[in-house]
Scaffold this active site. Structure first.
Site, PDB file in Angstrom:
ATOM      1  N   VAL A  54       0.865  -1.177   0.000  1.00 22.72           N
ATOM      2  CA  VAL A  54       0.000   0.000   0.000  1.00 22.72           C
ATOM      3  C   VAL A  54       0.903   1.228   0.000  1.00 22.72           C
ATOM      4  CG1 VAL A  54      -1.830   1.248   1.204  1.00 22.72           C
ATOM      5  CG2 VAL A  54      -1.752  -1.257   1.316  1.00 22.72           C
ATOM      6  N   CYS A  55       0.877   1.974  -1.084  1.00 17.78           N
ATOM      7  CA  CYS A  55       1.767   3.122  -1.255  1.00 17.78           C
ATOM      8  C   CYS A  55       1.057   4.379  -0.744  1.00 17.78           C
ATOM      9  CB  CYS A  55       2.124   3.258  -2.737  1.00 17.78           C
ATOM     10  SG  CYS A  55       3.552   4.284  -3.042  1.00 17.78           S
ATOM     11  N   LEU A  56       1.464   4.836   0.438  1.00 16.61           N
ATOM     12  CA  LEU A  56       0.795   5.962   1.079  1.00 16.61           C
ATOM     13  C   LEU A  56       1.781   6.669   1.997  1.00 16.61           C
ATOM     14  CD1 LEU A  56      -2.159   7.179   1.333  1.00 16.61           C
ATOM     15  CD2 LEU A  56      -2.355   5.822   3.415  1.00 16.61           C
TER      16      LEU A  56
END
Length: 202
Positions: free
Chosen positions: A81-83
């Protein structure tokens, strides 16, 4: 972590569900409903979170159940999850995790409100420069179609192999939303822009 559960119990939106484990307080599973007006409408997105021993000095570790699909620039087939809030992408200020002020509710709401968005194409690094251009809108429309198709495939994955302890939730959700999903598929095949269709019977 106990404080986190208290906040979630009182404040989590009705489009997000969380399951905690009494014997493993360091783990939680969250299910988010894809927002209306996006390529992700009516789908469910399942995430697992792990609170490491250094929490809250660092954010929880996240894993997305992708079923092998890349539905969004921020959600990888591998489950990454790219955040910024999770320290898996650069950011500044309130975009990044703060041990003093950040919490699990903020993470969940950020995924639903900043990742599962109407024009996810522009979430790809560098593509935000195309916002407002004819090329950008054309590319976004094509991306939305692919995102919706990938989202449909994850729906099938959820129904065929639902993550543990979410089986009834997933079954009931899709039983209620199946007419809306099928109607949307018909509308998009007929030329309606992806994400725009609204099922009047819903």
């Amino acid at each position: 972590i106990a404080k986190e559960w208290s906040v979630l119990k009182d404040s989590v939106p009705d489009t997000i569900w969380c399951r905690a484990y009494e014997d493993r307080m360091d783990l939680t599973r969250a299910v988010l409903v894809g927002p209306a007006g996006t390529p992700y409408h009516d789908n469910l997105f399942v995430f697992d979170f792990h609170f490491t021993p250094s929490y809250p000095a660092e954010p929880p570790k996240a894993h997305y159940h992708s079923f092998g699909q890349r539905v969004n620039p921020n959600l990888y087939e591998s489950g990454k999850v790219c955040l910024s809030l999770l320290h898996t992408w650069q950011g500044k200020g309130s975009e990044v995790w703060s041990p003093e002020t950040s919490n699990m509710l903020q993470v969940l709401v950020s995924i639903q409100g900043l990742v599962l968005v109407e024009k996810a194409y522009y979430n790809e690094a560098g593509y935000e420069k195309q916002v407002g251009s004819e090329e950008g809108e054309r590319n976004n429309a094509q991306y939305a179609e692919q995102a919706f198709l990938a989202s449909l495939k994850t729906m099938m994955g959820l129904l065929r192999k639902p993550p543990r302890h979410c089986e009834a939730l997933i079954r009931d959700h899709f039983a209620k939303r199946r007419d809306a999903i099928l109607a949307a598929c018909d509308a998009y095949q007929g030329g309606c822009p992806v994400g725009v269709y609204v099922h009047r019977g819903a």
